[in-house]
Design a protein around this motif. Structure first.
Motif, mmCIF file in Angstrom:
data_model
loop_
_atom_site.group_PDB
_atom_site.id
_atom_site.type_symbol
_atom_site.label_atom_id
_atom_site.label_comp_id
_atom_site.label_asym_id
_atom_site.label_seq_id
_atom_site.Cartn_x
_atom_site.Cartn_y
_atom_site.Cartn_z
ATOM 1 N N ASN A 46 36.084 66.971 54.079
ATOM 2 C CA ASN A 46 36.652 67.629 55.256
ATOM 3 C C ASN A 46 36.759 66.595 56.370
ATOM 4 O OD1 ASN A 46 37.158 69.147 57.601
ATOM 5 N ND2 ASN A 46 35.992 70.895 56.850
ATOM 6 N N PRO A 47 37.924 65.943 56.533
ATOM 7 C CA PRO A 47 38.044 64.843 57.505
ATOM 8 C C PRO A 47 37.655 65.231 58.926
ATOM 9 C CG PRO A 47 39.945 64.891 56.050
ATOM 10 C CD PRO A 47 39.167 66.129 55.761
ATOM 11 N N THR A 48 38.035 66.421 59.364
ATOM 12 C CA THR A 48 37.703 66.829 60.734
ATOM 13 C C THR A 48 36.201 66.945 60.920
ATOM 14 O OG1 THR A 48 39.787 68.057 60.887
ATOM 15 C CG2 THR A 48 38.061 68.597 62.484
ATOM 16 N N LEU A 49 35.527 67.594 59.965
ATOM 17 C CA LEU A 49 34.072 67.728 60.039
ATOM 18 C C LEU A 49 33.392 66.374 59.882
ATOM 19 C CD1 LEU A 49 32.129 70.081 60.445
ATOM 20 C CD2 LEU A 49 31.863 70.220 57.979
ATOM 21 N N VAL A 83 22.523 80.529 55.300
ATOM 22 C CA VAL A 83 23.913 80.385 55.779
ATOM 23 C C VAL A 83 24.247 78.898 55.848
ATOM 24 C CG1 VAL A 83 24.233 82.557 57.005
ATOM 25 C CG2 VAL A 83 22.960 80.752 58.108
ATOM 26 N N PRO A 84 24.565 78.290 54.710
ATOM 27 C CA PRO A 84 24.811 76.844 54.689
ATOM 28 C C PRO A 84 26.113 76.488 55.396
ATOM 29 C CG PRO A 84 25.347 77.815 52.562
ATOM 30 C CD PRO A 84 24.731 78.910 53.383
ATOM 31 N N GLY A 85 26.152 75.243 55.889
ATOM 32 C CA GLY A 85 27.393 74.723 56.444
ATOM 33 C C GLY A 85 27.588 74.942 57.921
ATOM 34 N N LEU A 132 19.084 63.261 58.384
ATOM 35 C CA LEU A 132 19.809 64.538 58.382
ATOM 36 C C LEU A 132 21.274 64.333 58.754
ATOM 37 C CD1 LEU A 132 17.190 66.912 60.072
ATOM 38 C CD2 LEU A 132 17.992 67.021 57.717
ATOM 39 N N LEU A 133 21.529 63.506 59.771
ATOM 40 C CA LEU A 133 22.910 63.237 60.170
ATOM 41 C C LEU A 133 23.659 62.455 59.093
ATOM 42 C CD1 LEU A 133 22.522 62.390 63.971
ATOM 43 C CD2 LEU A 133 23.754 64.322 62.981
ATOM 44 N N LYS A 134 23.005 61.454 58.514
ATOM 45 C CA LYS A 134 23.658 60.663 57.469
ATOM 46 C C LYS A 134 23.984 61.534 56.260
ATOM 47 C CE LYS A 134 22.158 56.588 56.471
ATOM 48 N NZ LYS A 134 21.237 55.488 56.086
ATOM 49 N N GLU A 135 23.064 62.415 55.901
ATOM 50 C CA GLU A 135 23.303 63.324 54.780
ATOM 51 C C GLU A 135 24.522 64.208 55.046
ATOM 52 O OE1 GLU A 135 20.869 66.832 52.331
ATOM 53 O OE2 GLU A 135 20.233 66.212 54.320
ATOM 54 N N THR A 136 24.624 64.699 56.271
ATOM 55 C CA THR A 136 25.746 65.565 56.620
ATOM 56 C C THR A 136 27.061 64.797 56.617
ATOM 57 O OG1 THR A 136 24.180 66.730 58.049
ATOM 58 C CG2 THR A 136 26.503 67.315 58.249
ATOM 59 N N VAL A 137 27.034 63.563 57.110
ATOM 60 C CA VAL A 137 28.246 62.735 57.088
ATOM 61 C C VAL A 137 28.710 62.516 55.656
ATOM 62 C CG1 VAL A 137 29.147 60.431 57.560
ATOM 63 C CG2 VAL A 137 27.801 61.619 59.298
ATOM 64 N N ASP A 138 27.791 62.211 54.777
ATOM 65 C CA ASP A 138 28.153 61.970 53.370
ATOM 66 C C ASP A 138 28.683 63.234 52.701
ATOM 67 O OD1 ASP A 138 27.348 59.365 53.678
ATOM 68 O OD2 ASP A 138 25.325 59.708 52.893
ATOM 69 N N GLN A 139 28.098 64.383 53.041
ATOM 70 C CA GLN A 139 28.494 65.623 52.392
ATOM 71 C C GLN A 139 29.824 66.176 52.905
ATOM 72 O OE1 GLN A 139 25.152 68.200 53.093
ATOM 73 N NE2 GLN A 139 23.932 67.347 51.400
ATOM 74 N N SER A 140 30.281 65.682 54.051
ATOM 75 C CA SER A 140 31.495 66.242 54.667
ATOM 76 C C SER A 140 32.723 65.359 54.479
ATOM 77 C CB SER A 140 31.249 66.474 56.161
ATOM 78 O OG SER A 140 30.934 65.262 56.815
ATOM 79 N N ILE A 144 37.161 56.064 60.782
ATOM 80 C CA ILE A 144 38.573 55.823 61.106
ATOM 81 C C ILE A 144 39.373 55.539 59.843
ATOM 82 C CG2 ILE A 144 40.109 54.138 62.203
ATOM 83 C CD1 ILE A 144 38.132 54.041 64.531
ATOM 84 N N GLU A 145 38.775 54.861 58.904
ATOM 85 C CA GLU A 145 39.472 54.614 57.638
ATOM 86 C C GLU A 145 39.770 55.927 56.910
ATOM 87 O OE1 GLU A 145 37.153 51.960 55.320
ATOM 88 O OE2 GLU A 145 37.313 50.278 56.729
ATOM 89 N N LEU A 146 38.866 56.893 57.028
ATOM 90 C CA LEU A 146 39.079 58.177 56.369
ATOM 91 C C LEU A 146 40.017 59.072 57.179
ATOM 92 C CD1 LEU A 146 38.205 59.922 53.921
ATOM 93 C CD2 LEU A 146 36.378 60.835 55.358
ATOM 94 N N SER A 147 39.970 58.952 58.504
ATOM 95 C CA SER A 147 40.802 59.784 59.380
ATOM 96 C C SER A 147 41.504 58.899 60.409
ATOM 97 C CB SER A 147 39.947 60.839 60.083
ATOM 98 O OG SER A 147 39.221 61.618 59.165
ATOM 99 N N PRO A 148 42.528 58.138 59.996
ATOM 100 C CA PRO A 148 43.184 57.215 60.934
ATOM 101 C C PRO A 148 43.959 57.919 62.038
ATOM 102 C CG PRO A 148 44.379 57.309 58.855
ATOM 103 C CD PRO A 148 43.116 58.079 58.647
ATOM 104 N N ASP A 149 44.199 59.216 61.911
ATOM 105 C CA ASP A 149 44.959 59.935 62.918
ATOM 106 C C ASP A 149 44.077 60.740 63.866
ATOM 107 O OD1 ASP A 149 44.069 61.647 60.973
ATOM 108 O OD2 ASP A 149 45.886 62.887 60.931
ATOM 109 N N ASN A 150 42.774 60.485 63.856
ATOM 110 C CA ASN A 150 41.844 61.211 64.716
ATOM 111 C C ASN A 150 41.588 60.383 65.974
ATOM 112 O OD1 ASN A 150 39.491 62.415 65.912
ATOM 113 N ND2 ASN A 150 39.109 63.433 63.962
#
Length: 713
Positions: free
Chosen positions: A510-513, A473-475, A499-507, A543-549
């Motif tokens: 999806n700006p929220t994720l 059940v990925p994701g 593991l965290l860096k990999e997830t950040v790069d893969q997401s 923040i550069e990717l999601s300036p409205d978060n």
């Protein structure tokens, strides 16, 4: 032998006699389990070859047979693809199996049945079909292997045990002593595995009748004596058959030598006692000198009758005890309407019935255990045996429940909690069955299994479970964060970070994720790796990717405020200014402005910085109030407004305490509350500040909404 074989499949669920499994055609009408659809193709492959179930699925194709049969039937590939694309669609499987059965294609049927029974091993009817398929093709050895696989998957299936015994009776040469020993051994395995089931009566009857056909009346007596102690639905029928059996044969023909000697001795003692009471003792009946043998005599008809009565008396007591056990369980058993497996959901009444039955049986076992513990000093063997029997009954009931409720993880969880104080390996086996066979897509129970293994020091197994779950059940954020937590607790911070860096790069798509994982990584780098610079870089990139978060700005501000405030004051004000310039909602900006104002008041080095922040804050409040007034004016009732214009409905507002920010902010500073030199601008601000904040607590509530963003980790 033929009378024994005819007993198979005669149970009628509607009959008072036996509550058995219904026919296959009735049992597996189309229905789809309420389970999530698999997200990856690998799960289909593992389901087809048995890689994730622990059940052997070795090839059953005879040598050279595949070439003789040629290609698969016309529609096989199409139907097979439907099951591969969605292996949890039960309708697709039944369509495939029905098609293979109609075509009579051996290789196609094997492939379909093997794949199906890996995913649904509790469907005993299809195991029987598979066995019959192999036997009709002349592959008796393979039919036997299939039957053994089925019994390993569902050992409580009385129908499958009877099918296995009938298979052996039809294929073995019963004139050979080894064949008789083999059948008796299988019967013993059957009653050991399924004999304590409340609906196991046909199996016991079959065992007793088979011993009778072997002219082994003593073993027949033993079988009836054993079932007399088991609470089953037809307990009374067994007792009646036992009484008929005991009164229809001579005691020496149906009893073991030890029991026959015992009952004969009891009979003679009763005769002696009776004659002593009549004072009519002859010389032969008096005590003989030491070394003199008892005169040989054959049992008279009267003696046989008296011994039979003694046998019935001893068994009547056991029967009464067993009847009491049956009565205690009868209402619970009557509430169980579907004791077999099906993908269709059970209604709430059925689920509650199973829960209530389990709770009661566990309570009974605990009571027996306490009784045995209390009488341990006195050496009461009966209490100890009842304690063991109580535990066995709980296990059997759980196994029965997990046939009907295999798709409900709460019952697996209940089983685990019962077993954990009693043995770790038993718990591990339950988790393995639940996760690898019946609930491969239910992540909660997989996470529990991983926690169980980690708790008991099996870190490598916990890691394997989580990695396997993430493939299935990925994701799921919960699974990835659990993996991170496992590595962190194992002191492998580098693996957790990767593991965290990999997830950040893969997401990043999806700006929220991406923001969620970036915050997790930043906290990890800041709190554990003691590297605020890298944490800052992660947040700034997010923040550069999601300036409205707004949460990213909040975490960045928290990061900056955790450092030396005397040396970092300018950076904090820059962080606040950056948030105020971002495309955030007005309410969020007011929170940041309020935080900046409070920071300036608490840690600012010049009064000018405080006044500057105050002015900026006032502008935000005025803009927000103006917007609210505009919105309210649009929604005002015209009739109400006209009444207010002519002064007919003016009301004096009640006196209330000063409002708390940011719900109803003040737009201008109040007049000075003290005279003298407090009329300056800073004095006015000080009074306003006191009314607005009233204390540090008014700031805490809105700002702590940030905590809702994080699930407990």
């Amino acid at each position: 032998m033929w009378s024994i074989m005819a007993a198979e499949g005669t149970g009628d669920p509607s009959n008072n006699g036996e509550l058995t499994n219904p026919p296959v055609t009735e049992l597996y009408e189309p229905g789809v389990a309420d389970l999530p659809k698999p997200d990856i193709e690998e799960s289909v492959k593992s389901g087809a070859d048995g890689g994730d179930t622990g059940i052997s699925t070795a090839s059953y194709t005879a040598e050279g047979e595949e070439e003789e049969e040629g290609e698969m039937p016309t529609d096989f590939e199409r139907l097979w693809k439907l099951t591969s694309d969605n292996p949890q669609d039960f309708n697709s499987w039944t369509d495939l199996l029905q098609y293979c059965e109609q075509e009579g294609h051996m290789r196609a049927s094997r492939q379909a049945l093997n794949a199906f029974l890996v995913r649904y091993p509790l469907c005993y009817g299809y195991w029987k079909k598979f066995v019959d398929l192999e036997r009709q093709a002349g592959h008796n050895d393979k039919a036997e292997e299939v039957c053994e696989r089925g019994l390993k998957a569902i050992p409580l299936s009385v129908d499958l045990w009877i099918h296995y015994i009938n298979l052996l009776l039809g294929t073995l040469n019963m004139n050979l002593p080894d064949s008789t020993r083999r059948i008796r051994s299988v019967f013993e395995e059957a009653v050991a595995a399924a004999g304590w089931d409340f609906n196991s009566d046909r199996l016991w009857d079959l065992f007793a009748e088979w011993e009778k056909e072997q002219a082994n009346l003593k073993s027949m007596t033993s079988v009836y004596d054993r079932v007399l102690r088991v609470p089953t639905q037809l307990y009374n029928t067994h007792y009646e058959k036992l009484k008929t059996h005991l009164t229809s044969h001579l005691p020496q023909d149906i009893l073991s030598p030890e029991e026959y000697s015992k009952v004969r001795s009891e009979y003679k003692q009763s005769q002696i006692q009776a004659k002593k009471e009549r004072s009519d003792i002859t010389a032969d009946e008096e005590e003989r000198p030491p070394g003199e043998d008892e005169p040989a005599d054959n049992d008279s008809e009267e003696a046989v009758q008296k011994m039979q009565e003694l046998l019935l008396v001893s068994r009547e007591e056991v029967y009464q005890q067993n009847e009491a056990e049956v009565r205690k369980r009868w209402n619970y058993e009557e509430s169980i309407k579907r004791p077999y497996f099906h993908v269709k959901p059970l209604d709430r009444a059925q689920l509650k019935a199973w829960q209530s039955y389990l709770d009661w049986e566990i309570a009974e076992a605990e009571t027996a255990a306490m009784t045995a513990e209390g009488t341990a000093v006195e050496g009461h063997e009966d209490s100890k045996q009842e304690c063991v029997a109580g535990h066995e009954r709980v296990l059997i009931l759980f196994e029965r429940c997990l046939i009907a409720c295999a798709l409900y993880e709460e019952f697996w969880d209940k089983y685990v909690h019962y077993l954990e104080p009693r043995g770790l390996e038993e718990v591990r086996n339950v988790y393995r069955r639940a996760c690898e066979i019946h609930l491969p897509y239910k992540h909660s129970i997989h996470l529990q299994w991983a926690s169980f293994e980690e708790k008991h020091g099996n870190i490598s197994e916990a890691r394997r479970i989580l990695e396997s779950l993430e493939i299935t059940v990925p994701g799921l954020a919960e699974v990835r964060l659990r993996r991170v937590g496992l590595e962190r607790r194992a002191a492998r911070l580098d693996v957790a970070e990767s593991l965290l860096k990999e997830t950040v790069d893969q997401s990043k798509d999806n700006p929220t994720l991406h923001a969620f994982y970036s915050i997790k990584l930043a906290r990890f780098l800041h709190k554990l790796c003691k590297n605020p610079a890298r944490a800052r870089a992660v947040l700034q990139e997010a923040i550069e990717l999601s300036p409205d978060n707004g949460r990213l700005y909040q975490n960045l501000l928290e990061l900056e405020m955790s450092s030396d405030l005397r040396a970092n004051g300018g950076v904090i004000q820059q962080c606040v200014a950056k948030a105020l310039a971002a495309p955030l909602s007005p309410k969020t900006k007011i929170l940041f402005s309020q935080r900046g104002l409070q920071f300036a008041e608490d840690f600012g080095t010049t009064v000018q910085s405080v006044l500057s922040m105050y002015e900026e804050h006032q502008k935000l409040l005025q803009e927000h109030n103006a917007k609210r007034e505009a919105e309210n004016s649009d929604n005002d009732d015209p009739e109400k407004m006209s009444k207010m214009d002519d002064g007919s409905s003016l009301m004096v507002p009640p006196q209330t305490a000063p409002p708390t920010m940011p719900h109803a902010p003040m737009t201008t500073p109040p007049p000075s509350m003290m005279g003298g030199d407090m009329s300056g601008s800073y004095g006015s601000y000080g009074s306003w500040y006191q009314q607005q904040y009233g204390g540090y607590g008014s700031y805490q509530n809105p700002w702590n909404q940030y905590n809702q963003y994080y699930p407990p980790s």
